[in-house]
Write a protein that holds these residues in place. Sequence first.
Motif, PDB file in Angstrom:
ATOM      1  N   LEU A 268     -49.951   7.128  42.376  1.00 53.86           N
ATOM      2  CA  LEU A 268     -50.176   5.707  42.627  1.00 53.86           C
ATOM      3  C   LEU A 268     -49.584   4.877  41.499  1.00 53.86           C
ATOM      4  CD1 LEU A 268     -53.878   5.947  43.882  1.00 53.86           C
ATOM      5  CD2 LEU A 268     -51.819   5.627  45.274  1.00 53.86           C
ATOM      6  N   TYR A 269     -49.119   3.691  41.844  1.00 51.31           N
ATOM      7  CA  TYR A 269     -48.407   2.838  40.892  1.00 51.31           C
ATOM      8  C   TYR A 269     -48.873   1.401  41.042  1.00 51.31           C
ATOM      9  CZ  TYR A 269     -45.226   6.808  41.671  1.00 51.31           C
ATOM     10  OH  TYR A 269     -44.692   8.067  41.839  1.00 51.31           O
ATOM     11  N   TRP A 270     -48.881   0.663  39.931  1.00 47.29           N
ATOM     12  CA  TRP A 270     -49.005  -0.793  39.943  1.00 47.29           C
ATOM     13  C   TRP A 270     -47.738  -1.389  39.338  1.00 47.29           C
ATOM     14  CZ3 TRP A 270     -52.068  -3.652  42.691  1.00 47.29           C
ATOM     15  CH2 TRP A 270     -53.371  -3.250  42.996  1.00 47.29           C
ATOM     16  N   TYR A 271     -47.155  -2.341  40.062  1.00 39.85           N
ATOM     17  CA  TYR A 271     -45.986  -3.077  39.595  1.00 39.85           C
ATOM     18  C   TYR A 271     -46.320  -4.569  39.543  1.00 39.85           C
ATOM     19  CZ  TYR A 271     -42.828   0.875  40.639  1.00 39.85           C
ATOM     20  OH  TYR A 271     -42.184   2.089  40.673  1.00 39.85           O
ATOM     21  N   ARG A 272     -45.586  -5.294  38.702  1.00 36.76           N
ATOM     22  CA  ARG A 272     -45.638  -6.749  38.725  1.00 36.76           C
ATOM     23  C   ARG A 272     -44.222  -7.264  38.963  1.00 36.76           C
ATOM     24  NH1 ARG A 272     -48.558  -9.273  33.900  1.00 36.76           N
ATOM     25  NH2 ARG A 272     -46.819  -8.368  32.734  1.00 36.76           N
ATOM     26  N   GLN A 273     -44.152  -8.275  39.813  1.00 35.40           N
ATOM     27  CA  GLN A 273     -42.869  -8.897  40.115  1.00 35.40           C
ATOM     28  C   GLN A 273     -42.982 -10.380  39.803  1.00 35.40           C
ATOM     29  OE1 GLN A 273     -41.663  -8.769  44.260  1.00 35.40           O
ATOM     30  NE2 GLN A 273     -39.524  -8.745  43.690  1.00 35.40           N
ATOM     31  N   ALA A 274     -42.270 -10.816  38.771  1.00 33.16           N
ATOM     32  CA  ALA A 274     -42.224 -12.239  38.457  1.00 33.16           C
ATOM     33  C   ALA A 274     -41.248 -12.914  39.406  1.00 33.16           C
ATOM     34  CB  ALA A 274     -41.808 -12.443  37.002  1.00 33.16           C
ATOM     35  N   ALA A 275     -41.404 -14.211  39.592  1.00 34.95           N
ATOM     36  CA  ALA A 275     -40.579 -14.955  40.542  1.00 34.95           C
ATOM     37  C   ALA A 275     -39.100 -14.763  40.224  1.00 34.95           C
ATOM     38  CB  ALA A 275     -40.940 -16.440  40.499  1.00 34.95           C
ATOM     39  N   GLY A 276     -38.328 -14.346  41.249  1.00 35.76           N
ATOM     40  CA  GLY A 276     -36.899 -14.181  41.077  1.00 35.76           C
ATOM     41  C   GLY A 276     -36.492 -13.026  40.171  1.00 35.76           C
ATOM     42  N   ARG A 277     -37.419 -12.123  39.931  1.00 30.91           N
ATOM     43  CA  ARG A 277     -37.117 -11.018  39.026  1.00 30.91           C
ATOM     44  C   ARG A 277     -37.334  -9.684  39.733  1.00 30.91           C
ATOM     45  NH1 ARG A 277     -37.745 -12.527  33.673  1.00 30.91           N
ATOM     46  NH2 ARG A 277     -36.880 -10.476  33.187  1.00 30.91           N
ATOM     47  N   GLY A 278     -36.966  -8.647  39.057  1.00 28.98           N
ATOM     48  CA  GLY A 278     -37.173  -7.307  39.587  1.00 28.98           C
ATOM     49  C   GLY A 278     -38.596  -6.849  39.399  1.00 28.98           C
ATOM     50  N   LEU A 279     -38.818  -5.590  39.670  1.00 25.10           N
ATOM     51  CA  LEU A 279     -40.153  -5.016  39.587  1.00 25.10           C
ATOM     52  C   LEU A 279     -40.358  -4.309  38.257  1.00 25.10           C
ATOM     53  CD1 LEU A 279     -39.245  -5.014  42.736  1.00 25.10           C
ATOM     54  CD2 LEU A 279     -41.299  -3.626  43.004  1.00 25.10           C
ATOM     55  N   GLN A 280     -41.488  -4.601  37.644  1.00 28.38           N
ATOM     56  CA  GLN A 280     -41.846  -3.996  36.368  1.00 28.38           C
ATOM     57  C   GLN A 280     -43.025  -3.054  36.577  1.00 28.38           C
ATOM     58  OE1 GLN A 280     -43.812  -6.583  33.512  1.00 28.38           O
ATOM     59  NE2 GLN A 280     -42.765  -5.571  31.808  1.00 28.38           N
ATOM     60  N   LEU A 281     -42.845  -1.786  36.239  1.00 26.66           N
ATOM     61  CA  LEU A 281     -43.928  -0.817  36.375  1.00 26.66           C
ATOM     62  C   LEU A 281     -44.979  -1.073  35.301  1.00 26.66           C
ATOM     63  CD1 LEU A 281     -45.053   1.755  37.747  1.00 26.66           C
ATOM     64  CD2 LEU A 281     -43.714   3.072  36.082  1.00 26.66           C
ATOM     65  N   LEU A 282     -46.234  -1.209  35.712  1.00 24.71           N
ATOM     66  CA  LEU A 282     -47.327  -1.464  34.782  1.00 24.71           C
ATOM     67  C   LEU A 282     -48.106  -0.181  34.486  1.00 24.71           C
ATOM     68  CD1 LEU A 282     -48.758  -4.754  36.348  1.00 24.71           C
ATOM     69  CD2 LEU A 282     -47.128  -4.540  34.462  1.00 24.71           C
ATOM     70  N   PHE A 283     -48.543   0.504  35.530  1.00 30.15           N
ATOM     71  CA  PHE A 283     -49.347   1.706  35.395  1.00 30.15           C
ATOM     72  C   PHE A 283     -48.960   2.696  36.479  1.00 30.15           C
ATOM     73  CE2 PHE A 283     -52.366  -0.093  32.426  1.00 30.15           C
ATOM     74  CZ  PHE A 283     -52.437  -1.432  32.778  1.00 30.15           C
ATOM     75  N   TYR A 284     -49.175   3.989  36.194  1.00 25.65           N
ATOM     76  CA  TYR A 284     -49.072   4.982  37.235  1.00 25.65           C
ATOM     77  C   TYR A 284     -50.149   6.032  37.021  1.00 25.65           C
ATOM     78  CZ  TYR A 284     -46.474   7.942  33.916  1.00 25.65           C
ATOM     79  OH  TYR A 284     -46.087   8.687  32.835  1.00 25.65           O
ATOM     80  N   SER A 285     -50.473   6.724  38.104  1.00 23.79           N
ATOM     81  CA  SER A 285     -51.543   7.708  38.057  1.00 23.79           C
ATOM     82  C   SER A 285     -51.167   8.916  38.909  1.00 23.79           C
ATOM     83  CB  SER A 285     -52.852   7.094  38.580  1.00 23.79           C
ATOM     84  OG  SER A 285     -53.851   8.085  38.730  1.00 23.79           O
ATOM     85  N   VAL A 286     -51.324  10.092  38.351  1.00 23.36           N
ATOM     86  CA  VAL A 286     -51.039  11.321  39.088  1.00 23.36           C
ATOM     87  C   VAL A 286     -52.318  11.995  39.591  1.00 23.36           C
ATOM     88  CG1 VAL A 286     -48.856  11.682  37.892  1.00 23.36           C
ATOM     89  CG2 VAL A 286     -50.955  12.730  37.006  1.00 23.36           C
ATOM     90  N   GLY A 287     -53.478  11.425  39.256  1.00 28.63           N
ATOM     91  CA  GLY A 287     -54.720  12.002  39.739  1.00 28.63           C
ATOM     92  C   GLY A 287     -55.913  11.163  39.336  1.00 28.63           C
ATOM     93  N   ILE A 288     -57.086  11.515  39.854  1.00 26.47           N
ATOM     94  CA  ILE A 288     -58.310  10.776  39.559  1.00 26.47           C
ATOM     95  C   ILE A 288     -58.528  10.715  38.055  1.00 26.47           C
ATOM     96  CG2 ILE A 288     -60.830  10.740  39.828  1.00 26.47           C
ATOM     97  CD1 ILE A 288     -60.444  12.100  42.523  1.00 26.47           C
ATOM     98  N   GLY A 289     -58.755   9.506  37.558  1.00 26.81           N
ATOM     99  CA  GLY A 289     -59.041   9.319  36.143  1.00 26.81           C
ATOM    100  C   GLY A 289     -57.842   9.431  35.217  1.00 26.81           C
ATOM    101  N   GLN A 290     -56.662   9.718  35.777  1.00 26.20           N
ATOM    102  CA  GLN A 290     -55.457   9.875  34.947  1.00 26.20           C
ATOM    103  C   GLN A 290     -54.592   8.629  35.074  1.00 26.20           C
ATOM    104  OE1 GLN A 290     -53.539  13.862  35.162  1.00 26.20           O
ATOM    105  NE2 GLN A 290     -55.059  14.300  36.741  1.00 26.20           N
TER     106      GLN A 290
END
Lengths: 116, 116
Positions: free
Chosen positions: B33-55
């Motif tokens: 699972l991943y969280w990204y942020r996209q600012a207006a007119g910009r690309g996607l910035q990866l914020l967090f990722y998780s490969v399992g529960i609690g990770q």
Amino acid sequence: QQQVKQSPQSLIVQKGGISIINCAYENTAFDYFPWYQQFPGKGPALLIAIRPDVSEKKEGRFTISFNKSAKQFSLHIMDSQPGDSATYFCAASTQQFSGNTGKLIFGQGTTLQVKP
Amino acid sequence: SQTIHQWPATLVQPVGSPLSLECTVEGTSNPNLYWYRQAAGRGLQLLFYSVGIGQISSEVPQNLSASRPQDRQFILSSKKLLLSDSGFYLCAWSEGLTGYVGQPQHFGDGTRLSIL
């Protein structure tokens, strides 16, 4: 080495024309190159992807051309339609995800407008 | 088939208030699972990722945090929002298997966060 450079930033094409968006990467370890299509207010949707063992992949009106020696790949939209008007992102990654590898590195996006 | 849900779709919050955005995936087990942020007119910035529960792995230092309390649930939080936290937040998933995963990543429709 992790950058993916995308051009042009914006593109205007007449209906029926060919839209071409280009991307260049630096990391030779990348082995997965997807293109995403994003409509306003929606998340990016996977359009087409290519691996470096082929130089071209076609799905309907969308074609990815891949030049491994130049470290470049491009998206061609044939017979462009007004419904294709969206923002397109290229990305690059490694197929495997483990620690610091496998993360998608996105280009900055290209806003495509297809005029009727 | 697999589906990804994000809510709320839009959110307006005052500076200094807390934040909780939720993402759930259906139709698959052990996803990355991943969280990204996209600012207006910009690309996607990866914020967090998780490969399992609690990770949780963090990509960018910020006042945001992520948690994965269940296999298919990913939460983005903040204790005190800043003006700079405004943006379009996207959750994504990819197949995961014992820490190894191949592409592609599939995105939800995002949350538009405005900080006043």
